[in-house]
Design an enzyme around this catalytic site. Structure first.
Site, PDB file in Angstrom:
ATOM      1  N   ARG A  66       0.717  -1.247  -0.008  1.00 13.45           N
ATOM      2  CA  ARG A  66      -0.070  -0.011  -0.037  1.00 13.45           C
ATOM      3  C   ARG A  66       0.922   1.135   0.029  1.00 13.45           C
ATOM      4  NH1 ARG A  66      -3.113   2.853   4.366  1.00 13.45           N
ATOM      5  NH2 ARG A  66      -5.043   3.805   3.428  1.00 13.45           N
ATOM      6  N   HIS A  70       0.305   4.499  -2.556  1.00 14.45           N
ATOM      7  CA  HIS A  70       0.064   5.788  -2.111  1.00 14.45           C
ATOM      8  C   HIS A  70       1.433   6.618  -2.422  1.00 14.45           C
ATOM      9  CE1 HIS A  70      -3.339   5.251   0.825  1.00 14.45           C
ATOM     10  NE2 HIS A  70      -3.479   4.455  -0.040  1.00 14.45           N
ATOM     11  N   ASN A  98      -3.753   8.631   4.463  1.00 16.84           N
ATOM     12  CA  ASN A  98      -2.592   7.771   5.186  1.00 16.84           C
ATOM     13  C   ASN A  98      -2.944   8.090   7.005  1.00 16.84           C
ATOM     14  OD1 ASN A  98      -1.409   7.094   2.878  1.00 16.84           O
ATOM     15  ND2 ASN A  98      -0.533   9.224   2.859  1.00 16.84           N
ATOM     16  N   HIS A 197      -6.162  -6.018  -2.666  1.00 17.41           N
ATOM     17  CA  HIS A 197      -6.903  -6.324  -1.471  1.00 17.41           C
ATOM     18  C   HIS A 197      -7.404  -7.684  -1.097  1.00 17.41           C
ATOM     19  CE1 HIS A 197      -8.905  -1.770  -1.734  1.00 17.41           C
ATOM     20  NE2 HIS A 197      -7.387  -1.974  -1.511  1.00 17.41           N
TER      21      HIS A 197
END
Length: 331
Positions: A66, A70, A98, A197
């Site tokens: 992740r 990001h 975040n 996911h």
């Protein structure tokens, strides 16, 4: 005379030809062998530390994956997400996507420290993120790929970019697709990368509206299996429990596989941004069905899409820097 000049010209071109083709370049400047000469053990060191962290806490694999995502969606893959606030820099760690959720920074610190001892001022924090994302995928049973390398680190951060560019769990399908397209990614990349996911967790606050008031009518999301919804409500109340964690894939929560897509077909995707891949667009729905049916096709596309995402506007050449500490720019 003309023939001899042409012959000499041809010889000179042939002499330089091997220099042009010695390494396969991907995305113009990035290529997997970038550190082969300057830091041969770089990938081995990253993999070793990631493996230790994931063995200690399986959830860390999803957290590191992740972080790369990001990072790339804000200012490109430049490690801006790792910077702490200092001077004029406002950390992206404080952004809505975040805050209270981005994690794994200590693992990146450990990797950077080890690499600085092995080959000082050589391996960028941005490349560490890309390698850690690949290794996290492999360690949890997912596909591997050659990670194009050669990124450099940013000299700043963008909290506004973090707030606005990263897809959110409650965004509409079109909003999410637009955010992907603005980064040069397409609908295939969207569906494949959403497959990350298959591991990791999400907070109650990220999907609460699906349980109680999805469309403002005070009712649960009708696209969510109601037995599953009732189970989720036991630990995600109308108020409170915002930080309670729930696995994104309830069947194989720490194994990287295609059960994420099978869960969507059973109306058991946790986030709204997951389920709308099946319910709001025919192209994405067909891809969900294809990946649910064939794990190999999913793995192949996930690897391709990760390379593509990793190529979002990297800093190369003399742009940016190689940070000595991933949390702050060099002085």
């Amino acid at each position: 005379m003309v023939k001899s000049i042409n012959f000499l010209l041809l010889l000179s071109l042939l002499a330089f030809a091997p220099l042009c083709h010695c390494k396969k370049k991907i995305g113009g400047y990035l290529y997997p062998q970038f550190y082969d000469g300057s830091c041969p053990r770089a990938q081995e060191i990253v993999q070793s530390i990631v493996a230790k962290a994931v063995a200690k806490e399986p959830r860390m694999a999803a957290s590191l994956l992740r972080l790369h995502f990001h990072d790339c969606f804000v200012k490109g893959c430049d490690a801006s997400v790792l910077l702490d606030s200092s001077g004029t820099i406002i950390s992206e760690k404080r952004s809505n996507p975040n805050r209270d959720s981005a994690r794994g920074f200590e693992v990146i610190d450990e990797i950077k420290s080890a690499l600085e001892k092995e080959c000082p001022h050589t391996v960028s924090c941005a490349d560490i993120l890309a390698l850690a994302a690949r290794d996290s995928t492999v360690l949890t049973g997912g596909p591997s790929w050659g990670v194009p390398l050669g990124r450099r680190d940013s000299l700043g951060a963008s909290i506004s970019g973090s707030n606005n560019n990263i897809p959110a769990p409650n965004n509409t399908f079109q909003t999410i697709l637009t955010k992907f397209k603005l980064k040069g990614l397409d609908i295939v990349d969207l569906v494949a990368l959403s497959g990350s996911h298959t591991i990791g967790n999400s907070r109650c606050t990220s999907f609460r509206q699906r349980l109680y008031n999805q469309t403002g009518n005070g009712k649960a999301d009708f696209t969510l299996d109601q037995v599953y919804a009732a189970e989720l409500r036991t630990r995600c109340p109308r108020s409170g429990g915002d930080q309670n964690l729930f696995v994104l894939d309830f069947v194989t929560p720490i194994k990287f596989d295609n059960f994420y897509y099978k869960n969507l077909l059973a109306n058991k995707g946790l986030l709204s941004s997951d389920e709308i891949l099946l319910t709001k667009n025919k192209v994405s729905a067909d891809l969900v069905k294809q990946y649910a049916e064939n794990n190999d096709i999913f793995f192949e596309q996930f690897a391709k899409s990760m390379v593509k995402m990793g190529n979002i506007t990297p800093l190369t050449g003399s742009r940016g820097e190689i940070r000595k500490n991933c949390r702050r720019i060099n002085k």
